[in-house]
Design a protein around this motif. Structure first.
Motif, PDB file in Angstrom:
ATOM      1  N   ALA A  25      43.962  45.977  40.369  1.00 49.40           N
ATOM      2  CA  ALA A  25      43.817  46.998  39.327  1.00 49.40           C
ATOM      3  C   ALA A  25      44.250  48.363  39.844  1.00 49.40           C
ATOM      4  N   CYS A  26      43.876  48.691  41.086  1.00 56.87           N
ATOM      5  CA  CYS A  26      44.247  49.977  41.670  1.00 56.87           C
ATOM      6  C   CYS A  26      45.751  50.080  41.895  1.00 56.87           C
ATOM      7  N   LEU A  27      46.387  48.964  42.202  1.00 56.04           N
ATOM      8  CA  LEU A  27      47.831  48.939  42.426  1.00 56.04           C
ATOM      9  C   LEU A  27      48.618  48.915  41.119  1.00 56.04           C
ATOM     10  N   GLY A  28      47.990  48.387  40.056  1.00 54.60           N
ATOM     11  CA  GLY A  28      48.665  48.359  38.767  1.00 54.60           C
ATOM     12  C   GLY A  28      49.139  46.996  38.323  1.00 54.60           C
ATOM     13  N   THR A  29      48.258  45.983  38.453  1.00 58.29           N
ATOM     14  CA  THR A  29      48.607  44.659  37.947  1.00 58.29           C
ATOM     15  C   THR A  29      47.365  43.990  37.363  1.00 58.29           C
ATOM     16  N   SER A  30      47.570  42.915  36.649  1.00 58.93           N
ATOM     17  CA  SER A  30      46.479  42.216  35.981  1.00 58.93           C
ATOM     18  C   SER A  30      45.618  41.460  36.987  1.00 58.93           C
ATOM     19  N   THR A  31      44.553  40.837  36.500  1.00 57.99           N
ATOM     20  CA  THR A  31      43.533  40.210  37.331  1.00 57.99           C
ATOM     21  C   THR A  31      44.109  39.271  38.387  1.00 57.99           C
ATOM     22  N   VAL A  32      43.686  39.473  39.631  1.00 56.30           N
ATOM     23  CA  VAL A  32      44.086  38.629  40.753  1.00 56.30           C
ATOM     24  C   VAL A  32      43.058  37.516  40.910  1.00 56.30           C
ATOM     25  N   THR A  33      43.542  36.291  41.050  1.00 59.53           N
ATOM     26  CA  THR A  33      42.629  35.159  41.129  1.00 59.53           C
ATOM     27  C   THR A  33      43.188  34.071  42.043  1.00 59.53           C
ATOM     28  N   SER A  34      42.337  33.126  42.416  1.00 58.08           N
ATOM     29  CA  SER A  34      42.770  32.016  43.271  1.00 58.08           C
ATOM     30  C   SER A  34      43.715  31.103  42.499  1.00 58.08           C
ATOM     31  N   TYR A  35      44.717  30.579  43.201  1.00 56.74           N
ATOM     32  CA  TYR A  35      45.743  29.754  42.554  1.00 56.74           C
ATOM     33  C   TYR A  35      45.540  28.278  42.846  1.00 56.74           C
TER      34      TYR A  35
END
Length: 452
Positions: free
Chosen positions: A313-323
């Motif tokens: 979010a701080c960098l400017g992208t959507s939710t980061v999650t495990s793949y």
């Protein structure tokens, strides 16, 4: 290296972990091509999103490596990015709100902070470990079917159909034919115990695609989803574009509390249960669960996921999650965080050599995903289909709802709801752990929001 990752204890080597890390990366690198285009629909700069996606994936994956020592890669989640762009930003833009993506990023930030709090209080860890075994096995099988479907869809082997919902794709296309050849190639390599068989399968299929393009069988048509299979360095510059750092809009929150809460809850729901399902499935595939069926260091793994979301979010992208595609690396032999370290390093490398990595087509990873799906399906042999009706039906619902609704979270939702209701109606309510009651309540609220 041994002290950090305990390679001998986990029966692996640096070489095996390296091959597994490369395999995992090649299985998830498509997000670097998909996410910029997806979030561009939300009004974001595609170059900035590419940079943010790669850096946040590397940071989160390194957190997974060093916090939890698990071979799991993280990146901006598919499905979550679609919700970000098309369910949040596009309607807001149509309503006249400027830069709605800043509001969506604020929601992702808040969601990530809530996840950190939940992880500190061990709610997510308890959820992972208290899911009944038959339901865990059902989740693993369901994920196997889900990633098989993802792979088949990437090659056009399965397509949508208005009459039958799904149908067989055009078998004459190079994507379909080469993906099937790649699957056969992987099967042969697996039979002869060739190290790196999944990785070689991906490279082999990509190589066949390049040949098909050279002879004119594969036609380049980016608008139709058929980009060139050769790396394109035209207009390429070595330094990546700057990400949109800390682009938050808290003013909207103060004047639209209810609407903002709904957005946050939706992100929260999808990320929470996608992550839980992914960790259970990947851990089961890699024999990483303990003798009681629990995931050691689950809290650390979930904290890595939460930290990744905040960083993203701080960098400017959507939710980061495990793949879930991390299971490809696990099938390749990856057992420790060293696999994740190699994958993270490749995400950073991709920042500077993006044309090479982005040239790998989706159909080249199809054989690996199908093969891993088959391997994960093996958990069905450990399931019980008789005895406690709650365990039996809950596990089955987890299996079928994942591929048929195209959502890991939906499979877990219907699995848990079915399990809890049947436990109550069969007089076994006392067997329900409090965290399962909480999950049931969350899912009930989710269904209410879907109905309303």
């Amino acid at each position: 290296m041994e002290k950090l990752f305990k390679l001998k204890e986990n029966g692996t080597t640096v070489r095996t972990e390296a091959a597994a890390g490369l395999t995992t990366f090649l299985s998830v690198v498509y997000i670097l091509a998909v996410n910029p285009g997806m979030l561009a629909a939300a009004g974001m700069d595609a170059g900035a999103v590419f940079t943010a996606t790669a850096i946040s994936a590397a940071l989160a994956t390194l957190c997974m490596a060093f916090f939890a020592n698990y071979p799991v890669a993280l990146a901006s989640g598919m499905g979550l990015n679609a919700y970000f762009a098309y369910s949040v930003c596009v309607p807001m833009a149509e309503a006249g709100i400027e830069d709605p993506w800043t509001i969506a990023l604020t929601a992702v930030l808040v969601e990530g902070i809530i996840f950190i709090i939940l992880s500190l209080f061990k709610f997510r860890e308890t959820l992972v470990n208290k899911v009944p075994m038959n339901l865990k096995l059902g989740i693993t099988v369901g994920i196997g079917l889900f990633i098989t479907l993802v792979g088949l869809k990437s090659a056009g082997a399965v397509i949508g159909d208005a009459s039958t919902l799904v149908a067989l794709g055009d078998v004459a296309t190079p994507q379909f034919a080469l993906a099937m050849l790649g699957l056969i190639f992987i099967g042969i390599l697996h039979h002869y115990n060739v190290p790196g068989f999944l990785l070689w399968g991906i490279i082999f299929t990509w190589g066949l695609g390049i040949v098909a393009q050279l002879i004119g069988w594969y036609h380049v048509d980016p608008a139709a989803g058929s980009p060139s299979l050769f790396p394109d360095f035209s207009g390429y510059h070595f330094l990546p574009d700057a990400p949109a750092l800390f682009s938050f809009d808290f003013s909207y929150v103060a004047s639209h509390v209810t609407e903002f809460a709904v957005i946050v809850f939706s992100f929260l729901f999808m990320d929470l249960f996608d992550t839980v399902g992914t960790l259970i499935g990947v851990a089961k595939k890699g024999n990483l669960l303990d003798e009681n069926g629990n995931l050691p260091r689950a809290g650390r793994a979930l904290m890595a996921d939460a930290v990744g979301t905040v960083a993203g979010a701080c960098l400017g992208t959507s939710t980061v999650t495990s793949y879930v595609e991390s299971s490809a690396g696990v099938a390749q032999g990856g057992r420790t965080g060293l696999t994740a370290v190699f994958a993270a390093a490749l995400f950073l490398l991709a920042l500077f050599f993006s044309p090479i990595f982005l040239a790998i087509p989706g159909f080249a990873t199809t054989p690996a995903l199908i093969f891993v799906g088959w391997l994960m399906m093996g958990s069905v042999k450990e399931m019980t289909f008789e005895g406690d009706i709650a365990d039996v039906t809950g596990g089955f619902m987890a299996i079928v709802m994942m591929p048929f609704t195209y959502s890991i979270a939906n499979g877990i939702m219907f699995g848990i709801i079915t399990w809890v209701i049947l436990k109550v109606l069969t007089g076994k309510a006392r067997e329900i752990h409090p965290v399962m009651w909480v999950s049931f309540g969350v899912f009930a609220l989710r269904i209410i929001t879907l109905v309303i």
